[in-house]
Design an enzyme around this catalytic site. Structure first.
Site, mmCIF file in Angstrom:
data_model
loop_
_atom_site.group_PDB
_atom_site.id
_atom_site.type_symbol
_atom_site.label_atom_id
_atom_site.label_comp_id
_atom_site.label_asym_id
_atom_site.label_seq_id
_atom_site.Cartn_x
_atom_site.Cartn_y
_atom_site.Cartn_z
ATOM 1 N N THR A 171 0.823 -1.213 0.000
ATOM 2 C CA THR A 171 0.000 0.000 0.000
ATOM 3 C C THR A 171 0.852 1.254 0.000
ATOM 4 O O THR A 171 0.448 2.288 -0.530
ATOM 5 C CB THR A 171 -0.927 -0.018 1.237
ATOM 6 O OG1 THR A 171 -1.768 -1.143 1.116
ATOM 7 C CG2 THR A 171 -1.778 1.220 1.328
ATOM 8 N N TYR B 46 -8.198 0.927 -3.930
ATOM 9 C CA TYR B 46 -6.908 1.258 -4.503
ATOM 10 C C TYR B 46 -6.194 -0.013 -4.919
ATOM 11 O O TYR B 46 -6.594 -1.119 -4.563
ATOM 12 C CB TYR B 46 -6.054 2.028 -3.482
ATOM 13 C CG TYR B 46 -5.577 1.168 -2.345
ATOM 14 C CD1 TYR B 46 -6.401 0.877 -1.267
ATOM 15 C CD2 TYR B 46 -4.302 0.593 -2.368
ATOM 16 C CE1 TYR B 46 -5.984 0.053 -0.237
ATOM 17 C CE2 TYR B 46 -3.877 -0.231 -1.337
ATOM 18 C CZ TYR B 46 -4.721 -0.489 -0.288
ATOM 19 O OH TYR B 46 -4.309 -1.314 0.718
ATOM 20 N N SER C 183 1.498 -7.604 -0.767
ATOM 21 C CA SER C 183 2.238 -8.632 -0.016
ATOM 22 C C SER C 183 1.428 -9.904 0.199
ATOM 23 O O SER C 183 1.948 -10.894 0.689
ATOM 24 C CB SER C 183 2.760 -8.075 1.304
ATOM 25 O OG SER C 183 1.730 -7.913 2.237
ATOM 26 N N GLN C 184 0.144 -9.894 -0.192
ATOM 27 C CA GLN C 184 -0.604 -11.160 -0.214
ATOM 28 C C GLN C 184 -0.002 -12.124 -1.239
ATOM 29 O O GLN C 184 -0.241 -13.329 -1.173
ATOM 30 C CB GLN C 184 -2.093 -10.929 -0.486
ATOM 31 C CG GLN C 184 -2.432 -10.279 -1.822
ATOM 32 C CD GLN C 184 -2.481 -8.757 -1.734
ATOM 33 O OE1 GLN C 184 -1.721 -8.144 -0.988
ATOM 34 N NE2 GLN C 184 -3.382 -8.148 -2.481
ATOM 35 N N THR D 158 1.560 -4.592 4.158
ATOM 36 C CA THR D 158 1.418 -4.907 5.585
ATOM 37 C C THR D 158 0.849 -6.302 5.842
ATOM 38 O O THR D 158 1.011 -6.835 6.936
ATOM 39 C CB THR D 158 0.513 -3.869 6.269
ATOM 40 O OG1 THR D 158 -0.746 -3.844 5.618
ATOM 41 C CG2 THR D 158 1.142 -2.491 6.250
ATOM 42 N N ASP D 159 0.173 -6.881 4.836
ATOM 43 C CA ASP D 159 -0.520 -8.158 5.079
ATOM 44 C C ASP D 159 0.423 -9.259 5.570
ATOM 45 O O ASP D 159 0.082 -10.031 6.461
ATOM 46 C CB ASP D 159 -1.219 -8.640 3.805
ATOM 47 C CG ASP D 159 -2.408 -7.776 3.416
ATOM 48 O OD1 ASP D 159 -2.735 -6.839 4.162
ATOM 49 O OD2 ASP D 159 -3.014 -8.042 2.362
ATOM 50 N N LYS E 243 0.121 -8.179 12.783
ATOM 51 C CA LYS E 243 -0.876 -7.229 12.258
ATOM 52 C C LYS E 243 -2.191 -7.551 12.949
ATOM 53 O O LYS E 243 -2.686 -8.679 12.866
ATOM 54 C CB LYS E 243 -1.005 -7.374 10.735
ATOM 55 C CG LYS E 243 -1.946 -6.338 10.125
ATOM 56 C CD LYS E 243 -1.989 -6.410 8.598
ATOM 57 C CE LYS E 243 -2.903 -5.302 8.066
ATOM 58 N NZ LYS E 243 -3.000 -5.309 6.584
ATOM 59 N N GLU F 16 -1.541 -29.978 27.069
ATOM 60 C CA GLU F 16 -2.787 -30.717 26.814
ATOM 61 C C GLU F 16 -2.574 -31.853 25.824
ATOM 62 O O GLU F 16 -3.358 -32.783 25.748
ATOM 63 C CB GLU F 16 -3.854 -29.760 26.278
ATOM 64 C CG GLU F 16 -4.533 -28.945 27.356
ATOM 65 C CD GLU F 16 -5.750 -28.217 26.805
ATOM 66 O OE1 GLU F 16 -6.796 -28.863 26.636
ATOM 67 O OE2 GLU F 16 -5.639 -27.012 26.552
HETATM 68 N N1 GLU Z 1 -2.777 -6.187 0.660
HETATM 69 C C1 GLU Z 1 -1.761 -5.267 0.331
HETATM 70 C C2 GLU Z 1 -0.389 -5.691 0.814
HETATM 71 O O1 GLU Z 1 -0.243 -6.293 1.845
HETATM 72 C C3 GLU Z 1 -2.049 -3.939 0.840
HETATM 73 C C4 GLU Z 1 -2.040 -3.882 2.336
HETATM 74 C C5 GLU Z 1 -0.977 -2.980 2.838
HETATM 75 O O2 GLU Z 1 0.104 -2.862 2.288
HETATM 76 O O3 GLU Z 1 -1.270 -2.358 3.831
HETATM 77 O O4 GLU Z 1 0.550 -5.376 0.132
#
Ligand code: GLU
Length: 350
Positions: free
Chosen positions: A34, A47, A80-81, A113-114, A186, A307
């Site tokens: 992002t 976006y 990043s997915q 961030t993913d 996250k 457990e």
């Molecule tokens: N899903 C995208 C990624 O992880 C956008 C999320 C982000 O960067 O915050 O690259």
């Protein structure tokens, strides 16, 4: 004093001045996310990640040039997915070259961030340097009102340029906070304040261009890690199976049938299996597919022999690692051994 001697003294003084004022050389490796995203309008929440190149990111934050001698390169430009083992291996190898052969003082990685926490942990185990390696991203695209990317990038470069961040392993710098690679998670899908260190908390802050460290991590990482990816071009295959009430054994069975090398359980509570899944796991472990028990709970350890009788079934307990990080440690562990007790030892140390 003759002219030649004067010339030498002046040159030496100039060289000393340049050396003293030399800023740390920080290399930014851009991977997308992002922070490099573009929205249709500044007010739109729709976006596309990974659109803007590294030079645009650097040009957007000229203030960081006072902190460091900043340059950049683009490795990939993806959400990043779509992060994968191949990019991880390229990234770790490139950082090792930059820090150990090309004389850079620190590396900043811009990242979605993913899966940032996964990349951070992978690099924490595979980078061979004490120099700062800082991951940074944003929750709002570069074109948004109050985009958080520029401030995050400025802070990340400040952290990278700071001697305070040497020897701490790989860190994430988001929303003024510094988080260590092992603890960072996250926690929120859309808020800027999304990264936390669980019960460990953040390990420091960046304010006014300066990093302040509050606590130090004790787990092994970077120069003390025994995992070496220098000659690897692929990683063992490890999948994650999510646990829930009345859980189907089919996903775990599918990984077994596909001859995966290991399976991590994102178990309920303290890493517990649903009974049908347990039966598949026992059979998988007997076939040499390493089972690691982790938990779908956001915080707290998955305890060894608590457990579940791990010693009897040769399962490994993930302890403080969440499922996605347990997967990374298991992949790297399987590059060295298939002995369940040695793998458990890695989980105790890393
Ligand atoms: N899903 C995208 C990624 O992880 C956008 C999320 C982000 O960067 O915050 O690259």
């Amino acid at each position: 004093m003759n002219t030649f001697r004067k010339l030498i003294l002046v040159t030496a003084a100039l060289l000393a001045a340049v050396t003293l004022s030399a800023k740390p050389r920080v290399r930014i490796i851009a991977t997308g996310g992002t922070i490099a995203g573009v929205s249709a309008t500044s007010a739109s929440s729709a976006y596309t990640a990974g659109q803007v190149g590294i030079q645009t990111l650097i040009d957007a934050v000229p203030q960081m040039l006072y902190l460091a001698d900043v340059s950049g390169e683009q490795l990939v430009n993806i959400g990043s997915q779509d992060m994968n083992d191949e990019v991880w291996l390229q990234l770790a190898k490139r950082i090792n070259v930059l820090l150990n052969e090309e004389g850079y003082d620190a590396v900043v990685v811009t990242h979605g961030t993913d899966t940032m926490e996964e990349t951070a942990y992978f690099l924490n185990l595979t980078v061979k340097s004490e120099k700062p390696v800082i991951l940074v991203g944003s929750m709002r695209p570069s074109t948004a009102i109050s985009a958080d990317g520029p401030a995050n990038l400025y802070n990340a470069v400040a952290a990278a340029a700071s001697p305070e961040c040497v020897g701490l392993g790989v860190l994430c710098c988001m929303n003024n906070q510094l988080l260590d690679a092992k603890s960072v998670i996250k926690t929120h899908t859309i808020d800027c304040d999304t990264f936390e260190g669980g019960k460990v908390g953040c390990i420091g802050y960046v304010y006014n261009g300066e990093a302040h460290i509050l606590q130090r991590v004790t787990n092994k990482h970077t120069v003390n890690s025994e995992f070496d990816i220098t000659r690897l071009d692929r990683l063992p295959r490890v999948g994650i199976v999510y646990g829930y009430a009345n859980c189907s054994p089919l996903p775990m069975q599918a990984f077994v049938d596909a001859h995966f090398d290991g399976i991590v359980l994102a178990g309920v509570g303290d890493g517990n299996f649903y009974k049908d899944v347990f039966d598949v796991a026992v059979a998988a472990q007997q076939r040499g597919i390493q089972i690691v028990r982790s938990s779908r709970c956001p915080t707290g350890p998955t305890c060894l022999n608590s457990e579940v009788d791990d010693a009897r079934y040769h399962f490994v307990a993930a302890l403080d690692l969440n499922p996605q990080k347990a997967r990374i440690l298991l992949m790297l562990a399987l590059t060295k051994t298939h002995d369940w007790q040695e793998i458990q030892q890695y989980f105790m140390e890393y």
